[in-house]
Design an enzyme around this catalytic site. Structure first.
Site, PDB file in Angstrom:
ATOM      1  CB  CYS A  85      41.725  32.511  41.602  1.00  0.00           C
ATOM      2  SG  CYS A  85      42.818  31.067  41.683  1.00  0.00           S
ATOM      3  CG  HIS A 177      37.580  29.861  42.288  1.00  0.00           C
ATOM      4  ND1 HIS A 177      37.691  30.520  41.075  1.00  0.00           N
ATOM      5  CD2 HIS A 177      38.769  29.242  42.490  1.00  0.00           C
ATOM      6  CE1 HIS A 177      38.889  30.291  40.562  1.00  0.00           C
ATOM      7  NE2 HIS A 177      39.568  29.526  41.409  1.00  0.00           N
ATOM      8  CD  GLU A 179      34.361  31.751  40.564  1.00  0.00           C
ATOM      9  OE1 GLU A 179      35.320  31.311  39.909  1.00  0.00           O
ATOM     10  OE2 GLU A 179      34.495  32.513  41.550  1.00  0.00           O
TER      11      GLU A 179
END
Length: 521
Positions: A85, A177, A179
């Protein structure tokens, strides 16, 4: 013995809400990592010995003057770099590409088209299709032009660069993202970077961590004695089990029963540690002192300070009786360390001061033993299970440090604490019976210091109100109120009102976070 810190990843934090999640995902892969502020001393970054560096997301804009940037040493190191990001945006901007502000933010589910295979994306598919991946976006700016030597590896309908890479340099970036669980192949992307690109071995396991910490503790304390403040919470319980395994009867635990604990928690702690595990535990019944100190105090922050300071005072008194103790063990965990670290520029704010970090009286000349300070909460729980603690204890819902003191609104009185502890126990008991306990992230009762009219027999009565709170959350930063069945709530309400003399009304809190916090005070 295996050195579990040899292969490690460094995460430079630009202030994203998901940064700790990146670290947790990498630890789940089996690789050690640390989070440092983006403006950390570059010489220390070079000396850390990472096998790769991840640049996190963040709330700033790369198009703004003074926006945070990665130290040039990151790119001069020859190490693999992965920007996520904002991390990809600053990667692009610093290496000769361009970024621009979008007309509108992109937040939520998105689909990216993989347009070129690299070490991260080669052969990657999910149910969106062979070359389309479901991901989670959260950004305003985007990369409009990749730097020299970079290839665009993924795009979306809204942005030209959803991912990019320079395979020769081993530099990678994604706008989404990985994660977050909504990015279906996110963990695979992280694993490919950490294991395949960086070459890390997966040595970070519960069994290896226990072995490592036992060796470290033995080396640190030698034949000295250690004292530990045992609260009954997960962190101190795991520390007690770990230290008992490492140094046996050289550990003495001090358990301060404040009168503000969960129902019968004091007896449960003694049964588990003193009787079952054979740990030396001194139980201090201090309820009278706590209620005396809290008399007339209604401000939440003042209550927290009184409860915390009195604990230190009592612990100090008990430690002075243990003349041979040279070390103090604490249940400090990694998020405590991160939040108390701050940033030299002030871009990363100190969120709060923690009672486990720097909260000791200066005259206490004891060395610190913190065997959990590298671990996240989920890792602490896994260690607890590995050490033989009951899952019901290890996976209990969070409980605030000041205990029921911040679940009793306003002044804390003994009668309120006893009513609340019993109401809370009924709520938890019913959640377990209905198989709902593990489906909620946190559930508890709150004592409201207002009297509501009720009917007892044929007479009107003004009695206390109990609020029930249950939430569902992944990270406790945001939370939804739990949609518990009406019949279930009715059962809990009936039990509380029928079994507790002095309660005439039960209400259910349906506030999300934000705007409300999870705890009431």
């Amino acid at each position: 013995m295996t050195n579990i810190h040899t292969d490690k990843i460094l995460i430079l934090d630009f202030g994203a809400q998901y940064t700790q999640l990146i670290a947790r995902r990498i630890r789940e892969i089996g690789v050690y990592c640390e989070i440092w502020a983006w403006d950390h001393d570059p010489s220390e970054i070079a000396g850390f010995g990472a096998k790769g560096i991840i640049l996190s997301g963040g709330p700033e804009s790369t198009t703004s003057p003074g926006a945070p940037v990665a130290p040039q040493e990151v790119f001069d190191s020859g190490l693999p770099v992965f920007g996520i990001c904002y991390g990809m945006q600053t990667l692009a901007a610093q290496l000769g590409g361009a970024t621009e502000a979008a007309d509108q933010r992109e937040f939520g589910h998105a689909e990216v088209d993989v347009v070129a295979a690299d070490a991260l994306f080669s052969g990657l598919t999910d149910h969106a299709g062979a070359s389309r991946l479901n991901v989670w976006m959260s950004h305003g700016d985007h990369v409009s032009q990749v730097p020299p030597g970079f290839t665009i590896t993924a795009t979306t309908d809204r942005i030209p660069v959803a991912a990019m890479s320079n395979e020769a340099k081993r530099w990678y970036g994604v706008q989404f993202h990985p994660e977050v669980t909504h990015t279906l192949q996110g963990q695979t992307l992280l694993r490919r970077f950490v294991v395949d690109v960086c070459g890390c071995q997966t040595l970070w396991t519960a069994a290896n961590i226990i072995e490592d910490q036992i060796a470290r503790v033995r080396e640190q304390v030698g034949d000295d004695e250690v004292i530990l403040g045992l609260s009954g919470g997960v962190d101190s319980s795991v520390v007690a089990a770990l230290l008992h395994k490492a140094i046996g009867d050289k550990l003495t635990c001090v358990f301060v029963d404040t009168g503000l604990l969960r129902w019968q928690e004091g007896d449960q702690v003694m049964a588990m540690f003193a009787e079952h595990m054979g740990v030396k535990v001194i139980r201090v019944n201090a309820a009278d002192r706590y209620f005396a100190k809290l008399e007339g105090v209604s401000d939440p922050e003042a209550k927290r300070k009184i409860i915390g300071n009195l604990f230190v005072e009592i612990f100090d008194e008990e430690s002075n009786k243990l003349a041979n103790a040279k070390w103090l063990a604490q249940g400090t965990i990694y998020p405590d360390v991160i939040e108390s670290a701050g940033s030299k520029t002030g871009k990363a704010h100190v969120i709060k001061s923690h009672h486990n970090v720097g909260g000791l009286p200066e005259h206490m000349k004891l060395g610190l033993v913190e065997p959990l300070r590298e671990l996240f909460k989920d890792e602490v729980r896994r260690l607890g299970v590995e050490l033989g603690l009951p899952r019901t204890m290890v996976y209990r819902h969070p409980f605030p440090g000041p205990g029921l003191g911040v679940r009793i609104l306003g002044e804390v009185k003994r009668e309120y604490a006893e009513l609340l502890a019993k109401a809370d126990a009924i709520f938890i008991d019913e959640l377990r019976k209905a198989d709902l306990y593990d489906k909620t992230s946190q559930a508890f009762a709150v004592f409201l210091p207002v009297k509501s009219v009720g009917v007892v027999g044929d007479a009107r009565a003004y009695e206390w109100v109990i609020a029930l709170r249950a939430v569902e959350t992944i990270d406790f930063m945001t939370a939804h109120w739990a949609h518990l069945p009406y019949d279930f709530l009715g059962t809990v309400s009936n039990r509380i009102i029928n079994e507790l003399r002095g309660v005439s009304r039960v209400v259910y809190d349906i506030s999300g976070k934000p705007p409300a916090t999870i705890e009431w005070e």
